[in-house]
Motif scaffolding. Structure first.
Motif, PDB file in Angstrom:
ATOM      1  N   TYR A 174       0.827  -1.205   0.000  1.00 47.28           N
ATOM      2  CA  TYR A 174       0.000   0.000   0.000  1.00 47.28           C
ATOM      3  C   TYR A 174       0.863   1.257   0.000  1.00 47.28           C
ATOM      4  CZ  TYR A 174      -4.505  -2.301   0.662  1.00 47.28           C
ATOM      5  OH  TYR A 174      -5.635  -3.038   0.485  1.00 47.28           O
ATOM      6  N   ALA A 175       1.951   1.245   0.757  1.00 47.39           N
ATOM      7  CA  ALA A 175       2.840   2.405   0.796  1.00 47.39           C
ATOM      8  C   ALA A 175       3.455   2.657  -0.583  1.00 47.39           C
ATOM      9  CB  ALA A 175       3.941   2.179   1.827  1.00 47.39           C
ATOM     10  N   TRP A 176       3.884   1.577  -1.244  1.00 51.49           N
ATOM     11  CA  TRP A 176       4.461   1.697  -2.581  1.00 51.49           C
ATOM     12  C   TRP A 176       3.414   2.188  -3.578  1.00 51.49           C
ATOM     13  CZ3 TRP A 176       8.360   2.706  -5.317  1.00 51.49           C
ATOM     14  CH2 TRP A 176       8.506   2.285  -6.649  1.00 51.49           C
ATOM     15  N   MET A 177       2.188   1.675  -3.446  1.00 52.04           N
ATOM     16  CA  MET A 177       1.086   2.117  -4.306  1.00 52.04           C
ATOM     17  C   MET A 177       0.832   3.612  -4.129  1.00 52.04           C
ATOM     18  SD  MET A 177      -2.938   1.062  -4.081  1.00 52.04           S
ATOM     19  CE  MET A 177      -3.144   2.039  -2.589  1.00 52.04           C
ATOM     20  N   LEU A 178       0.780   4.046  -2.864  1.00 54.04           N
ATOM     21  CA  LEU A 178       0.533   5.459  -2.580  1.00 54.04           C
ATOM     22  C   LEU A 178       1.654   6.332  -3.141  1.00 54.04           C
ATOM     23  CD1 LEU A 178      -1.306   7.495  -1.152  1.00 54.04           C
ATOM     24  CD2 LEU A 178       0.043   7.147   0.925  1.00 54.04           C
ATOM     25  N   TYR A 179       2.883   5.869  -3.006  1.00 51.59           N
ATOM     26  CA  TYR A 179       4.023   6.622  -3.538  1.00 51.59           C
ATOM     27  C   TYR A 179       3.914   6.774  -5.057  1.00 51.59           C
ATOM     28  CZ  TYR A 179       8.794   7.515  -5.121  1.00 51.59           C
ATOM     29  OH  TYR A 179       9.907   8.032  -5.758  1.00 51.59           O
ATOM     30  N   LYS A 180       3.563   5.710  -5.747  1.00 57.73           N
ATOM     31  CA  LYS A 180       3.436   5.765  -7.202  1.00 57.73           C
ATOM     32  C   LYS A 180       2.303   6.700  -7.626  1.00 57.73           C
ATOM     33  CE  LYS A 180       3.132   1.337  -8.138  1.00 57.73           C
ATOM     34  NZ  LYS A 180       3.004   0.118  -8.981  1.00 57.73           N
ATOM     35  N   ILE A 181       1.182   6.652  -6.885  1.00 52.67           N
ATOM     36  CA  ILE A 181       0.046   7.520  -7.211  1.00 52.67           C
ATOM     37  C   ILE A 181       0.425   8.988  -7.047  1.00 52.67           C
ATOM     38  CG2 ILE A 181      -2.259   8.228  -6.439  1.00 52.67           C
ATOM     39  CD1 ILE A 181      -2.807   5.289  -5.790  1.00 52.67           C
ATOM     40  N   VAL A 182       1.074   9.309  -5.923  1.00 48.54           N
ATOM     41  CA  VAL A 182       1.498  10.692  -5.679  1.00 48.54           C
ATOM     42  C   VAL A 182       2.472  11.140  -6.760  1.00 48.54           C
ATOM     43  CG1 VAL A 182       2.764  12.200  -4.098  1.00 48.54           C
ATOM     44  CG2 VAL A 182       1.070  10.594  -3.198  1.00 48.54           C
ATOM     45  N   LEU A 183       3.421  10.258  -7.101  1.00 47.15           N
ATOM     46  CA  LEU A 183       4.402  10.588  -8.133  1.00 47.15           C
ATOM     47  C   LEU A 183       3.728  10.833  -9.478  1.00 47.15           C
ATOM     48  CD1 LEU A 183       7.438  10.847  -8.766  1.00 47.15           C
ATOM     49  CD2 LEU A 183       7.436   8.405  -9.346  1.00 47.15           C
ATOM     50  N   LEU A 184       2.751   9.982  -9.809  1.00 40.53           N
ATOM     51  CA  LEU A 184       2.038  10.143 -11.069  1.00 40.53           C
ATOM     52  C   LEU A 184       1.286  11.466 -11.134  1.00 40.53           C
ATOM     53  CD1 LEU A 184       0.545   6.646 -12.013  1.00 40.53           C
ATOM     54  CD2 LEU A 184       1.966   8.115 -13.442  1.00 40.53           C
ATOM     55  N   PHE A 185       0.544  11.774 -10.075  1.00 40.75           N
ATOM     56  CA  PHE A 185      -0.257  12.996 -10.083  1.00 40.75           C
ATOM     57  C   PHE A 185       0.631  14.246 -10.065  1.00 40.75           C
ATOM     58  CE2 PHE A 185      -3.873  10.300  -9.158  1.00 40.75           C
ATOM     59  CZ  PHE A 185      -4.916  10.977  -9.770  1.00 40.75           C
ATOM     60  N   CYS A 186       1.757  14.179  -9.369  1.00 39.10           N
ATOM     61  CA  CYS A 186       2.700  15.303  -9.392  1.00 39.10           C
ATOM     62  C   CYS A 186       3.265  15.495 -10.799  1.00 39.10           C
ATOM     63  CB  CYS A 186       3.830  15.075  -8.399  1.00 39.10           C
ATOM     64  SG  CYS A 186       3.334  15.250  -6.678  1.00 39.10           S
ATOM     65  N   SER A 187       3.586  14.391 -11.455  1.00 41.40           N
ATOM     66  CA  SER A 187       4.096  14.469 -12.829  1.00 41.40           C
ATOM     67  C   SER A 187       3.052  15.063 -13.764  1.00 41.40           C
ATOM     68  CB  SER A 187       4.501  13.073 -13.318  1.00 41.40           C
ATOM     69  OG  SER A 187       5.487  12.506 -12.490  1.00 41.40           O
ATOM     70  N   VAL A 188       1.794  14.613 -13.598  1.00 34.73           N
ATOM     71  CA  VAL A 188       0.708  15.138 -14.426  1.00 34.73           C
ATOM     72  C   VAL A 188       0.533  16.636 -14.189  1.00 34.73           C
ATOM     73  CG1 VAL A 188      -1.805  15.119 -14.708  1.00 34.73           C
ATOM     74  CG2 VAL A 188      -0.535  12.970 -14.706  1.00 34.73           C
ATOM     75  N   TRP A 189       0.631  17.057 -12.928  1.00 30.73           N
ATOM     76  CA  TRP A 189       0.461  18.486 -12.606  1.00 30.73           C
ATOM     77  C   TRP A 189       1.555  19.321 -13.268  1.00 30.73           C
ATOM     78  CZ3 TRP A 189       3.095  22.485 -10.301  1.00 30.73           C
ATOM     79  CH2 TRP A 189       2.338  23.587  -9.934  1.00 30.73           C
ATOM     80  N   ILE A 190       2.794  18.843 -13.195  1.00 32.04           N
ATOM     81  CA  ILE A 190       3.913  19.584 -13.799  1.00 32.04           C
ATOM     82  C   ILE A 190       3.746  19.652 -15.315  1.00 32.04           C
ATOM     83  CG2 ILE A 190       6.400  19.545 -14.226  1.00 32.04           C
ATOM     84  CD1 ILE A 190       6.690  18.247 -11.418  1.00 32.04           C
ATOM     85  N   LEU A 191       3.395  18.508 -15.927  1.00 27.98           N
ATOM     86  CA  LEU A 191       3.176  18.492 -17.371  1.00 27.98           C
ATOM     87  C   LEU A 191       2.041  19.427 -17.773  1.00 27.98           C
ATOM     88  CD1 LEU A 191       3.504  14.654 -18.055  1.00 27.98           C
ATOM     89  CD2 LEU A 191       4.999  16.429 -18.976  1.00 27.98           C
ATOM     90  N   SER A 192       0.955  19.384 -17.001  1.00 23.23           N
ATOM     91  CA  SER A 192      -0.232  20.167 -17.320  1.00 23.23           C
ATOM     92  C   SER A 192       0.003  21.661 -17.191  1.00 23.23           C
ATOM     93  CB  SER A 192      -1.385  19.729 -16.405  1.00 23.23           C
ATOM     94  OG  SER A 192      -2.523  20.512 -16.610  1.00 23.23           O
ATOM     95  N   LYS A 193       0.781  22.073 -16.183  1.00 25.45           N
ATOM     96  CA  LYS A 193       0.962  23.491 -15.900  1.00 25.45           C
ATOM     97  C   LYS A 193       2.188  24.104 -16.582  1.00 25.45           C
ATOM     98  CE  LYS A 193      -2.430  24.008 -12.859  1.00 25.45           C
ATOM     99  NZ  LYS A 193      -3.538  24.979 -13.020  1.00 25.45           N
ATOM    100  N   ARG A 194       3.249  23.328 -16.699  1.00 25.76           N
ATOM    101  CA  ARG A 194       4.541  23.933 -17.070  1.00 25.76           C
ATOM    102  C   ARG A 194       5.056  23.548 -18.459  1.00 25.76           C
ATOM    103  NH1 ARG A 194       6.883  25.650 -12.189  1.00 25.76           N
ATOM    104  NH2 ARG A 194       5.124  26.278 -10.862  1.00 25.76           N
ATOM    105  N   ILE A 195       4.694  22.369 -18.939  1.00 26.27           N
ATOM    106  CA  ILE A 195       5.369  21.863 -20.139  1.00 26.27           C
ATOM    107  C   ILE A 195       4.434  21.759 -21.348  1.00 26.27           C
ATOM    108  CG2 ILE A 195       6.630  19.899 -21.099  1.00 26.27           C
ATOM    109  CD1 ILE A 195       7.623  19.296 -18.241  1.00 26.27           C
ATOM    110  N   LEU A 196       3.347  21.030 -21.197  1.00 22.25           N
ATOM    111  CA  LEU A 196       2.495  20.737 -22.350  1.00 22.25           C
ATOM    112  C   LEU A 196       1.862  21.970 -22.992  1.00 22.25           C
ATOM    113  CD1 LEU A 196       0.749  17.437 -21.175  1.00 22.25           C
ATOM    114  CD2 LEU A 196       2.547  17.708 -22.883  1.00 22.25           C
ATOM    115  N   PRO A 197       1.377  22.976 -22.225  1.00 21.39           N
ATOM    116  CA  PRO A 197       0.778  24.141 -22.896  1.00 21.39           C
ATOM    117  C   PRO A 197       1.716  24.829 -23.883  1.00 21.39           C
ATOM    118  CG  PRO A 197       0.187  24.142 -20.570  1.00 21.39           C
ATOM    119  CD  PRO A 197       1.194  23.054 -20.754  1.00 21.39           C
ATOM    120  N   SER A 198       2.976  25.025 -23.488  1.00 22.56           N
ATOM    121  CA  SER A 198       3.917  25.701 -24.395  1.00 22.56           C
ATOM    122  C   SER A 198       4.265  24.818 -25.594  1.00 22.56           C
ATOM    123  CB  SER A 198       5.194  26.083 -23.639  1.00 22.56           C
ATOM    124  OG  SER A 198       5.817  24.936 -23.079  1.00 22.56           O
ATOM    125  N   LEU A 199       4.425  23.502 -25.368  1.00 19.41           N
ATOM    126  CA  LEU A 199       4.724  22.590 -26.476  1.00 19.41           C
ATOM    127  C   LEU A 199       3.596  22.576 -27.502  1.00 19.41           C
ATOM    128  CD1 LEU A 199       6.337  19.488 -24.701  1.00 19.41           C
ATOM    129  CD2 LEU A 199       7.462  21.152 -26.200  1.00 19.41           C
TER     130      LEU A 199
END
Length: 556
Positions: A174-199
């Motif tokens: 469960y801890a590993w699952m939670l870590y992966k979920i947090v990592l995924l959503f953080c990655s999505v947030w960074i892509l959504s806000k900082r990278i993909l719009p300009s690309l």
């Protein structure tokens, strides 16, 4: 699978889709029947290819949900959305889980079935309410609210199942699952806000064809990555891919272009679902099918009606909101398919869920379309679900209000009219079903009814027979026609002014007895003609008038 087989497959699906559409049923039922008949006839022997193509449809479905999801929408729809969405799912799950255990199912299978019957179909409900033009009604807003909450809960459940997988799960898992979920959503947030719009702005957005192809490639590529190395599922990958693009200025265009492709591949998903149905031992499932179908058709609406009644909504609003819920969702079928793939349940209970889906979707289509007629027959039995003090009469201090103006809708046009009424010292009453508008008006100490003008009880409380003028700023022609029908039965009829979205609808309102109908497009054209005639094209007077208008728009 060759070209001829694909042609026959889609032709049969289209044929049964037309048949079920003719009897006011969801088209997906026709696709499931087509898949079952093609399988039993021996034409569709291997379903691996069509099943894999169907997964593309599910991925795109979740991609569009992520693309269009806005958590702020839940907050804007108010407490009713959260309480009904969470409350109905929780109570239905507990009841269904208990029923499953009573029927002798193991805890895991009963849990899957409990979750499956808890959700209602967003696609079916929104489609039928759109056909009835009731999405903008009070009960329509409540329905959209609890469907949005349910979709969010369903996503969380799918993420959890995809993370857990088929093995035994301990604390570190469960801890590993939670870590992966947090990592995924953080990655999505960074892509959504900082990278993909300009690309997208630099390389993609200037070509509609490229925008479509890149978006589909992004959805499927991210899904494959999330389902492969990261160990989640294609569905979750699709949702996260959509979420990453949700901040693009072009996200609505992407959604519009993707829907047809999604619908095509979803057709293949439902065909493969029908082809996978096995009816061996169906006699053992007869009683569970009846039991779970009854829970969905009878108990789910009663749960929603009860919750809304306790929250202070009138029995009509509560009934119409609850009447939309007696079916299970596309998510239910996805969930059970995932459960079979993970080895948590066997295929028998997927078959059970599909049959319950067909039964409940068939029943609910007629119930949604005929909800008003059903309400008129049963409203006498619904008094127990209505509190003595409801939103519509809580703040009406003068029940003998007379010689007043009734203003319907106070979001855009309404506030300017209110300020005029105040300057003229006119008595007025506002009717609005938007929770945010209602709260603002109450805060400003306005006399306001929280309700829907299609509810005759609301109109009675508004004392229309004693009003001097009724102004409707809403452009829903059906609601306005119902209001005019109510006014036509009054002994003393007030003057009426309506707004309309088109010339055709305005003519309908005039035929129904409207005093005056404002058509914004025509008014705009007339006013532009007046500006040109009055100020000409060469003088700077038009610019000065424009600056004055800008000041009014900015500070009023």
């Amino acid at each position: 699978m060759n070209f001829s087989q694909i042609a026959v497959l889609l032709s049969v699906a289209a044929f049964f889709g037309i048949i079920v559409k003719k009897i006011n049923q969801p088209i997906l039922i026709g696709f499931i029947i087509a898949g079952f008949l093609l399988s039993t006839s021996g034409f569709l022997r291997g379903t691996e290819v069509i099943s894999d193509l169907g997964k593309v449809g599910i991925t795109l479905l979740l991609f569009l949900i992520g693309l269009e999801m806005n958590v702020r929408d839940i907050r804007s729809l108010g407490k009713a959305a959260l309480v009904t969405g969470i409350g109905q799912v929780a109570i239905t799950f507990i009841l269904a889980l208990a029923l499953g255990l009573i029927l002798g199912l193991d805890m895991l299978t009963a849990g899957y079935l409990g979750i499956a019957v808890s959700f209602s179909s967003t696609i079916i409900i929104v489609k039928l309410l759109s056909e009835k033009n009731t999405l903008d009604s009070l009960h329509g807003k409540i329905i959209l609210g609890y469907l949005l909450v349910q979709d969010f809960i369903a996503i969380v459940i799918l993420i959890t199942l995809a993370s857990v997988g088929g093995g035994s799960v301990g604390f570190y898992d469960y801890a590993w699952m939670l870590y992966k979920i947090v990592l995924l959503f953080c990655s999505v947030w960074i892509l959504s806000k900082r990278i993909l719009p300009s690309l997208f702005e630099k390389f993609i957005a200037n070509s509609q064809e490229l925008l479509f192809i890149v978006s589909i490639a992004w959805a499927l590529g991210i899904s494959a990555l999330v389902a492969g190395p990261l160990g989640f599922s294609l569905e979750i990958g699709g949702f996260l891919a959509g979420l990453a693009l949700s901040n693009l200025p072009e996200h609505l265009e992407i959604a519009s272009r993707t829907r047809s492709l999604r619908d095509f591949f979803l057709t293949l998903f439902f065909l493969s679902l029908g082809a996978s149905l096995k009816f061996e031992g169906l006699e053992n499932l007869f009683f569970p099918i009846i039991t779970f179908s009854s829970l969905v058709i009878i108990v789910k609406p009663l749960i929603l009606i009860s919750i809304l009644g306790l929250m202070g909504f009138k029995k009509r609003t509560s009934f119409l909101a609850g009447a939309a819920s007696p079916q299970i969702s596309e998510f239910s079928l996805i969930l059970m398919t995932m459960g079979v793939g993970l080895g948590h349940i066997n295929n028998t209970y997927l078959t059970l869920t599909v049959i319950v889906a067909v039964v409940t979707m068939t029943f609910s289509s007629y119930m949604i379309l005929g909800a008003e007629k059903i309400y008129s027959e049963v409203k006498g039995f619904l008094n127990i679900f209505e509190r003595k003090v409801t939103y519509d009469n809580k703040y009406v201090v003068n029940k003998n209000l007379s010689d007043h103006v009734v203003l319907i809708g106070c979001l855009r046009t309404g506030p300017r009219l209110v300020s005029y009424f105040q300057r003229k010292n006119w008595k007025y009453l506002i009717i609005d079903f938007n929770p945010n508008v209602y709260k603002r008006l109450i805060k400003d100490k306005q006399l306001v009814l929280f309700g829907d003008i299609t509810d005759s009880d609301i109109l009675k409380v508004a004392n229309l027979n004693k009003a001097k003028l009724v102004i409707s700023t809403i452009d829903n022609v059906n609601d306005n026609l119902m209001l005019l029908e109510y006014i036509s039965r009054l002994d003393k009829r007030p003057q009426t002014i309506f707004t309309s979205g088109s010339r055709t609808e305005a003519i309908k309102l005039y035929h129904a007895g409207a005093g005056y109908v404002v058509v914004p497009d025509i008014v705009a054209g007339d006013y532009i003609r007046h500006l040109i005639k009055s100020y000409g094209l060469k003088s700077n007077r038009l610019t000065k008038i424009g600056k004055n208008h800008y000041q009014r728009l900015t500070f009023t």
